[in-house]
Design a protein around this motif. Structure first.
Motif, PDB file in Angstrom:
ATOM      1  N   ILE A 125     -45.533   2.423 -10.139  1.00  0.00           N
ATOM      2  CA  ILE A 125     -45.385   3.704 -10.822  1.00  0.00           C
ATOM      3  C   ILE A 125     -46.098   4.772 -10.012  1.00  0.00           C
ATOM      4  O   ILE A 125     -47.254   4.588  -9.611  1.00  0.00           O
ATOM      5  CB  ILE A 125     -45.963   3.663 -12.254  1.00  0.00           C
ATOM      6  N   ALA A 249     -49.467   3.201 -18.229  1.00  0.00           N
ATOM      7  CA  ALA A 249     -48.803   2.882 -16.967  1.00  0.00           C
ATOM      8  C   ALA A 249     -49.211   1.505 -16.458  1.00  0.00           C
ATOM      9  O   ALA A 249     -48.370   0.746 -15.942  1.00  0.00           O
ATOM     10  CB  ALA A 249     -49.120   3.948 -15.927  1.00  0.00           C
ATOM     11  N   VAL A 253     -46.460  -1.301 -15.868  1.00  0.00           N
ATOM     12  CA  VAL A 253     -46.113  -1.706 -14.509  1.00  0.00           C
ATOM     13  C   VAL A 253     -46.051  -3.228 -14.384  1.00  0.00           C
ATOM     14  O   VAL A 253     -45.371  -3.752 -13.493  1.00  0.00           O
ATOM     15  CB  VAL A 253     -47.109  -1.100 -13.482  1.00  0.00           C
TER      16      VAL A 253
END
Length: 268
Positions: A125, A249, A253
């Protein structure tokens, strides 16, 4: 069911965003800080550095040595574009999933890294902004631009920020560009009597950058219509505002097999 522990290495631990990230990791039960990448302090541990959390994770100056010695699931990088790209390369080589908060990646960079990360069956990301409110501002701006296509962006950041315009402003303009036809704004014979007075231009949209001490991260998107104005604004008062997005995130991920550019692409 308990979340599986995610082993994290942080690049740039002494920076303001890096230090805030260390604190977030220490407060998240299923996150474990296993190492940090710094351009000095090799061989020390995080708790040896004044102002950083009381964590015993080792500090490395060599990222490959770090990944060779310490099992890492996710790399969080808040450094600068050159270092961020080098760290991304190392993460690819060692099967580590990168979460990059460094602006300066071009569309070609993203395409190249995405192709390679998909070949490895991994995920990554890159996000210009991890504040949930800032990401919502981007999405709202994209929607509004369908109906009010005359737009100017004013972004404001602290005076130590090196890039202008901000990655958030550029990403906002790119999202708008996806749904808005090219439109040249202002008077057709407009002239700048002082160069730069009208700001940068991206697809007809003007972007203005303000840099002052006391600011953190702020953005206005102003839409002009016949007899009306719409202003969308987001303000980050401190860097803790980014941590909800960073945490999200890191969790995300671990579940994807591509490179995502922009947090808006993983919000439900």
């Amino acid at each position: 069911m308990e979340n599986k522990t995610i082993r994290i290495t942080v690049a740039g631990p002494r920076g303001k965003m890096g230090a805030e990230t260390l604190q977030m990791i220490s407060e998240t039960p299923h996150f474990e800080l296993v190492a940090a990448i710094d351009n000095k302090n090799d061989g020390l541990v995080i708790s040896d550095i004044n102002g950083l959390p009381d964590l015993n994770a080792p500090i490395y100056t060599d990222i490959e040595q770090c990944f060779s010695n310490v099992g890492t699931d996710v790399l969080i990088d808040f450094t600068h574009p050159e270092a961020g790209k080098a760290h991304f390369e190392a993460a690819l080589a060692y099967g580590v999933r990168p979460v990059i908060g460094t602006s300066g990646f071009t569309n070609d960079d993203v395409k190249g890294f995405r192709s390679r990360i998909e070949e490895k069956g991994s995920g990554g990301i890159i996000a210009p902004n991890f504040a949930i409110g800032a990401v919502l501002l981007m999405k709202f701006s994209q929607f509004a631009s369908k109906y009010l296509p005359d737009i100017e962006i004013i972004e404001q950041h602290h005076d130590q920020k090196k890039d202008a315009p901000s990655g958030t402003a550029v990403k906002t303009a790119e999202l708008i560009q996806e749904v808005r036809q090219m439109k040249q704004q202002g008077h057709p014979d407009e002239q700048e009597t002082i160069q730069g007075a009208r700001g940068a231009e991206m697809n007809g949209i003007r972007i203005h950058s303000v840099r002052l001490p006391g600011l953190v991260a702020h953005q206005e998107v102003i839409f002009g219509g016949e007899g009306e104005l719409l202003t969308l604004r987001h303000d980050s008062m401190n860097r803790k505002s980014f941590m909800t997005g960073v945490r999200y995130a890191v969790d995300t991920v671990m579940t994807i097999d591509t490179l995502v550019y922009g947090l808006e692409n993983i919000l439900d």
